[in-house]
Design a protein around this motif. Structure first.
Motif, PDB file in Angstrom:
ATOM      1  N   GLN A  30       0.827  -1.205   0.000  1.00  0.00           N
ATOM      2  CA  GLN A  30       0.000   0.000   0.000  1.00  0.00           C
ATOM      3  C   GLN A  30       0.862   1.256   0.000  1.00  0.00           C
ATOM      4  O   GLN A  30       0.567   2.214  -0.724  1.00  0.00           O
ATOM      5  CB  GLN A  30      -0.925  -0.009   1.225  1.00  0.00           C
ATOM      6  CG  GLN A  30      -1.886   1.139   1.265  1.00  0.00           C
ATOM      7  CD  GLN A  30      -2.888   1.097   0.123  1.00  0.00           C
ATOM      8  OE1 GLN A  30      -3.250   0.034  -0.341  1.00  0.00           O
ATOM      9  NE2 GLN A  30      -3.314   2.249  -0.339  1.00  0.00           N
ATOM     10  N   THR A  34       1.031   4.012  -3.002  1.00  0.00           N
ATOM     11  CA  THR A  34       0.720   5.409  -2.709  1.00  0.00           C
ATOM     12  C   THR A  34       1.862   6.321  -3.119  1.00  0.00           C
ATOM     13  O   THR A  34       1.642   7.372  -3.731  1.00  0.00           O
ATOM     14  CB  THR A  34       0.417   5.575  -1.208  1.00  0.00           C
ATOM     15  OG1 THR A  34      -0.665   4.702  -0.862  1.00  0.00           O
ATOM     16  CG2 THR A  34       0.053   7.006  -0.872  1.00  0.00           C
ATOM     17  N   ILE A  74     -10.523  15.920  -3.238  1.00  0.00           N
ATOM     18  CA  ILE A  74     -10.155  14.511  -3.126  1.00  0.00           C
ATOM     19  C   ILE A  74     -10.159  14.065  -1.669  1.00  0.00           C
ATOM     20  O   ILE A  74     -10.654  12.981  -1.342  1.00  0.00           O
ATOM     21  CB  ILE A  74      -8.785  14.263  -3.786  1.00  0.00           C
ATOM     22  CG1 ILE A  74      -8.916  14.408  -5.299  1.00  0.00           C
ATOM     23  CG2 ILE A  74      -8.235  12.895  -3.428  1.00  0.00           C
ATOM     24  CD1 ILE A  74      -7.606  14.431  -6.045  1.00  0.00           C
ATOM     25  N   VAL A  75      -9.624  14.896  -0.783  1.00  0.00           N
ATOM     26  CA  VAL A  75      -9.622  14.552   0.649  1.00  0.00           C
ATOM     27  C   VAL A  75     -11.050  14.466   1.171  1.00  0.00           C
ATOM     28  O   VAL A  75     -11.404  13.537   1.911  1.00  0.00           O
ATOM     29  CB  VAL A  75      -8.795  15.578   1.447  1.00  0.00           C
ATOM     30  CG1 VAL A  75      -8.993  15.409   2.949  1.00  0.00           C
ATOM     31  CG2 VAL A  75      -7.325  15.459   1.096  1.00  0.00           C
ATOM     32  N   PHE A  77     -13.756  13.760  -0.539  1.00  0.00           N
ATOM     33  CA  PHE A  77     -14.368  12.560  -1.110  1.00  0.00           C
ATOM     34  C   PHE A  77     -13.919  11.321  -0.359  1.00  0.00           C
ATOM     35  O   PHE A  77     -14.722  10.424  -0.083  1.00  0.00           O
ATOM     36  CB  PHE A  77     -14.018  12.457  -2.593  1.00  0.00           C
ATOM     37  CG  PHE A  77     -14.713  11.337  -3.299  1.00  0.00           C
ATOM     38  CD1 PHE A  77     -16.072  11.422  -3.585  1.00  0.00           C
ATOM     39  CD2 PHE A  77     -14.029  10.199  -3.670  1.00  0.00           C
ATOM     40  CE1 PHE A  77     -16.719  10.394  -4.233  1.00  0.00           C
ATOM     41  CE2 PHE A  77     -14.667   9.163  -4.322  1.00  0.00           C
ATOM     42  CZ  PHE A  77     -16.028   9.258  -4.598  1.00  0.00           C
ATOM     43  N   TYR A  78     -12.637  11.282   0.015  1.00  0.00           N
ATOM     44  CA  TYR A  78     -12.116  10.141   0.770  1.00  0.00           C
ATOM     45  C   TYR A  78     -12.823  10.020   2.115  1.00  0.00           C
ATOM     46  O   TYR A  78     -13.267   8.942   2.505  1.00  0.00           O
ATOM     47  CB  TYR A  78     -10.607  10.294   0.974  1.00  0.00           C
ATOM     48  CG  TYR A  78     -10.025   9.280   1.930  1.00  0.00           C
ATOM     49  CD1 TYR A  78      -9.808   7.968   1.528  1.00  0.00           C
ATOM     50  CD2 TYR A  78      -9.705   9.630   3.230  1.00  0.00           C
ATOM     51  CE1 TYR A  78      -9.301   7.038   2.404  1.00  0.00           C
ATOM     52  CE2 TYR A  78      -9.184   8.715   4.111  1.00  0.00           C
ATOM     53  CZ  TYR A  78      -8.982   7.416   3.697  1.00  0.00           C
ATOM     54  OH  TYR A  78      -8.481   6.496   4.574  1.00  0.00           O
ATOM     55  N   TYR A  79     -12.955  11.141   2.834  1.00  0.00           N
ATOM     56  CA  TYR A  79     -13.606  11.096   4.134  1.00  0.00           C
ATOM     57  C   TYR A  79     -15.099  10.829   4.016  1.00  0.00           C
ATOM     58  O   TYR A  79     -15.698  10.229   4.902  1.00  0.00           O
ATOM     59  CB  TYR A  79     -13.351  12.378   4.917  1.00  0.00           C
ATOM     60  CG  TYR A  79     -11.974  12.395   5.528  1.00  0.00           C
ATOM     61  CD1 TYR A  79     -11.602  11.449   6.467  1.00  0.00           C
ATOM     62  CD2 TYR A  79     -11.037  13.343   5.150  1.00  0.00           C
ATOM     63  CE1 TYR A  79     -10.340  11.438   7.017  1.00  0.00           C
ATOM     64  CE2 TYR A  79      -9.766  13.348   5.701  1.00  0.00           C
ATOM     65  CZ  TYR A  79      -9.429  12.392   6.635  1.00  0.00           C
ATOM     66  OH  TYR A  79      -8.181  12.381   7.175  1.00  0.00           O
ATOM     67  N   GLN A  81     -16.397   8.798   1.837  1.00  0.00           N
ATOM     68  CA  GLN A  81     -16.480   7.349   1.673  1.00  0.00           C
ATOM     69  C   GLN A  81     -16.287   6.618   2.991  1.00  0.00           C
ATOM     70  O   GLN A  81     -16.840   5.541   3.193  1.00  0.00           O
ATOM     71  CB  GLN A  81     -15.434   6.857   0.677  1.00  0.00           C
ATOM     72  CG  GLN A  81     -15.755   7.161  -0.750  1.00  0.00           C
ATOM     73  CD  GLN A  81     -14.710   6.610  -1.690  1.00  0.00           C
ATOM     74  OE1 GLN A  81     -13.541   6.473  -1.326  1.00  0.00           O
ATOM     75  NE2 GLN A  81     -15.115   6.278  -2.883  1.00  0.00           N
ATOM     76  N   GLN A  82     -15.500   7.185   3.908  1.00  0.00           N
ATOM     77  CA  GLN A  82     -15.238   6.547   5.191  1.00  0.00           C
ATOM     78  C   GLN A  82     -16.387   6.733   6.172  1.00  0.00           C
ATOM     79  O   GLN A  82     -16.461   6.028   7.165  1.00  0.00           O
ATOM     80  CB  GLN A  82     -13.952   7.113   5.810  1.00  0.00           C
ATOM     81  CG  GLN A  82     -12.727   6.957   4.959  1.00  0.00           C
ATOM     82  CD  GLN A  82     -12.406   5.511   4.675  1.00  0.00           C
ATOM     83  OE1 GLN A  82     -12.524   4.656   5.544  1.00  0.00           O
ATOM     84  NE2 GLN A  82     -12.007   5.216   3.443  1.00  0.00           N
TER      85      GLN A  82
END
Length: 93
Positions: A30, A34, A74-75, A77-79, A81-82
């Motif tokens: 991972q 990244t 992007i950040v 969107f990531y959060y 999803q979480q």
């Protein structure tokens, strides 16, 4: 005296185990993926920035806000999803 020697040997062993764990973490799949995507993205951002500044004379401030906005999107969107919702808001299939 022997207690101090034991502590230093235990500390060295702990330090060695932590170093091995850290190396395994850095070489994990991972982290490598990244880091490689970060390098590839940085190259593209550099190319786009050089092209926009050199050819089209776009102000640097506009580019900073553009890339900052994309990064925050992007950040976010990531959060998003979480995030988990309480069970009463889940869809019934």
């Amino acid at each position: 005296m022997s207690i101090q020697g034991t502590d230093s040997v235990g500390g060295e062993s702990l330090l060695r185990r932590n170093s091995v764990r850290f190396a395994e973490f850095l070489l994990s799949e991972q982290i490598v993926k990244t880091a490689s995507w970060f390098v590839i993205g940085s190259v593209f951002v550099g190319l786009v920035t050089a092209r926009l500044i050199g050819r089209y004379h776009v102000p640097i401030e506009v580019l900073v806000f553009l890339f900052l906005g994309q990064s925050l999107f992007i950040v976010g969107f990531y959060y998003l999803q979480q995030a988990t919702f309480p069970p009463k808001y889940h869809r019934i299939d």
